[in-house]
Design a protein around this motif. Structure first.
Motif, PDB file in Angstrom:
ATOM      1  N   SER A 117      26.517  14.452  -4.118  1.00 29.13           N
ATOM      2  CA  SER A 117      26.748  13.494  -5.086  1.00 29.13           C
ATOM      3  C   SER A 117      26.306  12.187  -4.658  1.00 29.13           C
ATOM      4  O   SER A 117      26.773  11.371  -4.078  1.00 29.13           O
ATOM      5  N   PRO A 118      25.373  11.328  -5.374  1.00 27.04           N
ATOM      6  CA  PRO A 118      24.649  10.250  -5.121  1.00 27.04           C
ATOM      7  C   PRO A 118      25.872   8.956  -5.084  1.00 27.04           C
ATOM      8  O   PRO A 118      25.845   8.202  -4.314  1.00 27.04           O
ATOM      9  N   ALA A 119      26.946   9.219  -5.847  1.00 29.71           N
ATOM     10  CA  ALA A 119      28.168   8.293  -5.857  1.00 29.71           C
ATOM     11  C   ALA A 119      28.791   8.019  -4.763  1.00 29.71           C
ATOM     12  O   ALA A 119      29.474   7.162  -4.523  1.00 29.71           O
ATOM     13  N   PHE A 120      28.846   9.174  -3.879  1.00 26.96           N
ATOM     14  CA  PHE A 120      30.026   9.281  -3.083  1.00 26.96           C
ATOM     15  C   PHE A 120      29.658   8.256  -1.621  1.00 26.96           C
ATOM     16  O   PHE A 120      30.666   7.526  -1.248  1.00 26.96           O
ATOM     17  N   SER A 121      28.585   8.005  -1.205  1.00 21.53           N
ATOM     18  CA  SER A 121      28.130   7.110  -0.335  1.00 21.53           C
ATOM     19  C   SER A 121      28.518   5.644  -0.992  1.00 21.53           C
ATOM     20  O   SER A 121      29.270   5.001  -0.016  1.00 21.53           O
ATOM     21  N   LYS A 122      28.457   5.400  -2.114  1.00 24.27           N
ATOM     22  CA  LYS A 122      28.783   4.119  -2.605  1.00 24.27           C
ATOM     23  C   LYS A 122      30.432   4.002  -2.531  1.00 24.27           C
ATOM     24  O   LYS A 122      31.062   3.033  -2.052  1.00 24.27           O
ATOM     25  N   GLY A 162      25.639   4.388   7.857  1.00 23.82           N
ATOM     26  CA  GLY A 162      24.140   5.007   8.394  1.00 23.82           C
ATOM     27  C   GLY A 162      24.435   5.707   9.542  1.00 23.82           C
ATOM     28  O   GLY A 162      23.842   6.889   9.787  1.00 23.82           O
ATOM     29  N   VAL A 163      25.324   5.102  10.349  1.00 26.47           N
ATOM     30  CA  VAL A 163      25.466   5.721  11.769  1.00 26.47           C
ATOM     31  C   VAL A 163      26.254   7.364  11.609  1.00 26.47           C
ATOM     32  O   VAL A 163      25.841   8.236  12.358  1.00 26.47           O
ATOM     33  N   ILE A 164      27.200   7.167  10.482  1.00 28.34           N
ATOM     34  CA  ILE A 164      27.940   8.460  10.578  1.00 28.34           C
ATOM     35  C   ILE A 164      27.339   9.531   9.746  1.00 28.34           C
ATOM     36  O   ILE A 164      27.154  10.464  10.313  1.00 28.34           O
ATOM     37  N   GLN A 165      26.240   9.070   8.678  1.00 27.16           N
ATOM     38  CA  GLN A 165      25.398  10.139   8.239  1.00 27.16           C
ATOM     39  C   GLN A 165      24.571  10.695   9.283  1.00 27.16           C
ATOM     40  O   GLN A 165      24.409  11.824   9.316  1.00 27.16           O
TER      41      GLN A 165
END
Length: 199
Positions: A117-122, A162-165
Motif C-alpha cells: 500500500s503506497p499510503a502506508f509509508s506516509k 528509510g533506515v527501517i525499510q
C-alpha cells in the motif's frame, strides 16, 4: 473476553495473516476474497461476517500495526534520546520501537513494499512525526519557524523510515534490534558531528 469475542478476534487475525501471505505471493491488487478465505481455511460466508472486502482487511491490518507502533513511539523523548546517544549508549525506548517492528517484520515489509500500500509509508511517517518530532519544537529558535519545522519533520521522519525499510528489505535476520539501534545512533552522531566540524 468472551468466547464469542475471542473467536471473532482469532478469525480476524487469521484473515489478516492470510492477506499478508497473499500480498507477498500475488500483490494486493490481485488478492481476491476467494483466495483470502482459502488461505485462512474459512469459507467466504465466514469472511463476510467479519469484513466487507479486502480493502477493509487492509485498513484493519494497517491500523493495528500503526496503533502498536504508536504505543512504543510515544515513549521516545528526543532531548533525552540525544543526550543518551551522545554518550554512545543505546536509547531503550527506541530499541523497543525497533523490537515492535521486528516482531511484525513480514507485515511491515510486505505493506511497505511495491506490492503493498503506497499510503502506508506516509502513515508511518505521521506516527514518527506526531509523536517524536513535535517535541523537537522546544529546541532552539530555528524551530520557531513553522515552515522550517515542517521540512525538518519530513526530513527526520523519512530518515527514520528509510533506515527501517532498508533493514526490512535486506531481511532483518542478519541484523539484531540492538545492531539496528546502534546504526541509527551512529547515523545521528555522524550528522551531529558534520554540523560541528570546523573546516
Amino acid at each position: 473476553m468472551s468466547i464469542h469475542k475471542m473467536m471473532n478476534f482469532e478469525t480476524k487475525s487469521t484473515i489478516k495473516n492470510a492477506l499478508i501471505i497473499q500480498i507477498e505471493e500475488v500483490g494486493f491488487e490481485r488478492v481476491t476474497v476467494k483466495n483470502l478465505a482459502s488461505t485462512a481455511n474459512i469459507n467466504r460466508g465466514t469472511f463476510y461476517l467479519h469484513y466487507k472486502d479486502k480493502f477493509e482487511v487492509m485498513e484493519d491490518l494497517q491500523q493495528e500495526l500503526l496503533n502498536e507502533l504508536e504505543s512504543y513511539v510515544k515513549h521516545v523523548q528526543p532531548l533525552e534520546a540525544f543526550h543518551i546517544l551522545k554518550t554512545g549508549q543505546l536509547y531503550q525506548p527506541f530499541v523497543e520501537v525497533i523490537t515492535c517492528i521486528k516482531e511484525h517484520a513480514t507485515a511491515f515489509r510486505v505493506i511497505l513494499g511495491e506490492q503493498g500500500s503506497p499510503a502506508f509509508s506516509k502513515r508511518m511517517k505521521e506516527v514518527f512525526s506526531n509523536q517524536i518530532l513535535d517535541r523537537l519544537s522546544v529546541i532552539g529558535e530555528e524551530l520557531q519557524d513553522s515552515e522550517f519545522q515542517q521540512y525538518l519533520k519530513a526530513f527526520l521522519a523519512s530518515a527514520i523510515l528509510g533506515v527501517i525499510q532498508e533493514w526490512l528489505d535486506r531481511g532483518n535476520e542478519d541484523v539484531s534490534v540492538e545492531e539496528l539501534a546502534t546504526i541509527h545512533s551512529r547515523l545521528l552522531r555522524f550528522i551531529g558531528n558534520l554540523t560541528s566540524t570546523q573546516y
